[in-house]
Design an enzyme around this catalytic site. Structure first.
Site, PDB file in Angstrom:
ATOM      1  N   LYS A  12       0.824  -1.125   0.114  1.00 28.80           N
ATOM      2  CA  LYS A  12       0.209   0.193   0.002  1.00 28.80           C
ATOM      3  C   LYS A  12       0.966   1.281  -0.012  1.00 28.80           C
ATOM      4  CE  LYS A  12      -2.240  -1.118   4.004  1.00 28.80           C
ATOM      5  NZ  LYS A  12      -1.556  -2.483   4.357  1.00 28.80           N
ATOM      6  N   ARG A  34     -10.026   0.824   8.660  1.00 26.74           N
ATOM      7  CA  ARG A  34      -9.695  -0.733   8.983  1.00 26.74           C
ATOM      8  C   ARG A  34     -10.911  -1.489   9.651  1.00 26.74           C
ATOM      9  NH1 ARG A  34      -3.899   0.196   9.200  1.00 26.74           N
ATOM     10  NH2 ARG A  34      -2.790  -1.533   9.526  1.00 26.74           N
ATOM     11  N   ARG A  55      11.258  -6.286   4.885  1.00 26.07           N
ATOM     12  CA  ARG A  55      11.135  -4.924   5.241  1.00 26.07           C
ATOM     13  C   ARG A  55      11.874  -4.876   6.650  1.00 26.07           C
ATOM     14  NH1 ARG A  55       5.147  -2.826   5.761  1.00 26.07           N
ATOM     15  NH2 ARG A  55       5.214  -3.590   7.665  1.00 26.07           N
ATOM     16  N   ARG A  99      10.972  -1.799  12.242  1.00 25.92           N
ATOM     17  CA  ARG A  99       9.812  -1.612  12.762  1.00 25.92           C
ATOM     18  C   ARG A  99       9.560  -2.819  14.146  1.00 25.92           C
ATOM     19  NH1 ARG A  99       4.976  -0.039   8.859  1.00 25.92           N
ATOM     20  NH2 ARG A  99       3.707  -1.458  10.243  1.00 25.92           N
ATOM     21  N   ARG A 156      -0.907  -8.734  13.588  1.00 24.23           N
ATOM     22  CA  ARG A 156      -1.567  -8.049  12.687  1.00 24.23           C
ATOM     23  C   ARG A 156      -2.126  -8.368  11.536  1.00 24.23           C
ATOM     24  NH1 ARG A 156       3.762  -5.414  11.458  1.00 24.23           N
ATOM     25  NH2 ARG A 156       3.036  -4.633   9.619  1.00 24.23           N
TER      26      ARG A 156
HETATM   27  P1  ADP Z   1       0.736  -2.177   7.914  1.00 26.53           P
HETATM   28  O1  ADP Z   1       2.132  -2.296   7.538  1.00 26.53           O
HETATM   29  O2  ADP Z   1       0.589  -3.376   8.985  1.00 26.53           O
HETATM   30  O3  ADP Z   1      -0.545  -2.217   7.096  1.00 26.53           O
HETATM   31  P2  ADP Z   1      -0.014   0.472   9.129  1.00 26.53           P
HETATM   32  O4  ADP Z   1       1.651   1.139   9.188  1.00 26.53           O
HETATM   33  O5  ADP Z   1      -0.917   0.688   8.250  1.00 26.53           O
HETATM   34  O6  ADP Z   1       0.673  -0.932   9.157  1.00 26.53           O
HETATM   35  O7  ADP Z   1      -0.284   0.259  10.840  1.00 26.53           O
HETATM   36  C1  ADP Z   1       0.651  -0.162  11.985  1.00 26.53           C
HETATM   37  C2  ADP Z   1      -0.357  -0.148  12.938  1.00 26.53           C
HETATM   38  O8  ADP Z   1      -0.873   1.070  13.303  1.00 26.53           O
HETATM   39  C3  ADP Z   1      -1.392  -0.928  12.939  1.00 26.53           C
HETATM   40  O9  ADP Z   1      -0.884  -2.353  13.303  1.00 26.53           O
HETATM   41  C4  ADP Z   1      -2.421  -0.629  13.986  1.00 26.53           C
HETATM   42  O10 ADP Z   1      -1.834  -0.876  15.576  1.00 26.53           O
HETATM   43  C5  ADP Z   1      -2.121   1.017  13.892  1.00 26.53           C
HETATM   44  N1  ADP Z   1      -3.269   1.321  13.035  1.00 26.53           N
HETATM   45  C6  ADP Z   1      -2.876   1.936  11.722  1.00 26.53           C
HETATM   46  N2  ADP Z   1      -3.932   2.395  11.021  1.00 26.53           N
HETATM   47  C7  ADP Z   1      -5.015   2.135  12.015  1.00 26.53           C
HETATM   48  C8  ADP Z   1      -6.565   2.034  11.893  1.00 26.53           C
HETATM   49  N3  ADP Z   1      -7.000   2.575  10.686  1.00 26.53           N
HETATM   50  N4  ADP Z   1      -7.304   1.951  13.104  1.00 26.53           N
HETATM   51  C9  ADP Z   1      -6.524   1.239  14.096  1.00 26.53           C
HETATM   52  N5  ADP Z   1      -5.152   0.928  14.089  1.00 26.53           N
HETATM   53  C10 ADP Z   1      -4.484   1.426  13.254  1.00 26.53           C
END
Ligand code: ADP
Length: 189
Positions: free
Chosen positions: A14, A89, A128, A134, A145
């Site tokens: 994404k 989400r 990554r 991370r 996740r």
């Molecule tokens: P990923 O690589 O898993 O898609 P992101 O960078 O989008 O990760 O998000 C990392 C973390 O931030 C998620 O695991 C969650 O804890 C939190 N997070 C991000 N966006 C949301 C959301 N829309 N609702 C709730 N938690 C979120």
């Protein structure tokens, strides 16, 4: 306005594709994950509140996430459009986003879901992790996740499907090839 949601499991690409899309369409990128990481880095009140949840791979509560997203969108009043990445989400987040955009006289144009299977996701995130370190990319946190994605986030897809706004794109293969498929979808709106 052109308002897109880029949707997919952790590691689907994404962020990579969003970056290319904002360059091409001059959109404002709103990644809730990036925003949370910035808050944590800067040790804001919000950052302190969410850091443990994020480190554990859990979702941040909807109320916090929605308020943060709306504040960020309001900082960009002149935007030609937005790419929402990592948001919504949950179905309540999707409903809140619709209501928010409606209050601004606009709406989601389309939602593009990047399809990537679990084996490929695990492989990409292991790669990554070597680069970014991370904390939520550790194996057990990552599993959490991916579980959150398949238990909660996946329910957002039928929400947009019912509105006729969902398109699925194969997220495995050459980055530029995937990007070409995304732009073909967007140019057809
Ligand atoms: P990923 O690589 O898993 O898609 P992101 O960078 O989008 O990760 O998000 C990392 C973390 O931030 C998620 O695991 C969650 O804890 C939190 N997070 C991000 N966006 C949301 C959301 N829309 N609702 C709730 N938690 C979120």
């Amino acid at each position: 306005m052109l308002n897109l949601v880029i949707f997919g499991p952790p590691g689907a690409g994404k962020g990579t594709q969003s970056q290319k899309l904002i360059d091409k369409y001059q959109l404002v990128h709103i990644s809730t994950g990036d925003l949370f990481r910035a808050h944590i880095q800067e040790q804001t009140g919000l950052g302190k509140k969410v850091s443990q949840l994020i480190a554990d791979g859990q979702l941040v509560p909807d109320a916090i996430t929605i308020a943060m997203l709306e504040e960020e969108a309001d900082k960009n009043k002149d935007a030609r459009g937005f790419i929402f990445d990592g948001f919504p989400r949950t179905v309540p987040q999707a409903e809140a986003l619709d209501a928010f955009l409606k209050s601004k006289g606009t709406a989601i144009t389309g939602v593009i879901a990047l399809d990537v299977d679990q084996e490929e996701l695990s492989r990409r995130i292991a790669e990554r992790k070597k680069l970014t370190n991370r904390v939520d990319d550790d194996a057990d946190k990552l599993k959490k996740r991916i579980d959150e994605y398949f238990n909660k986030t996946i329910h957002v897809l039928p929400y947009y499907e019912a509105q006729g706004k969902l398109t699925r794109v194969n997220g495995i293969g050459d980055i530029d090839q995937i990007f070409a498929e995304l732009t073909a979808v967007i140019d057809s709106y």
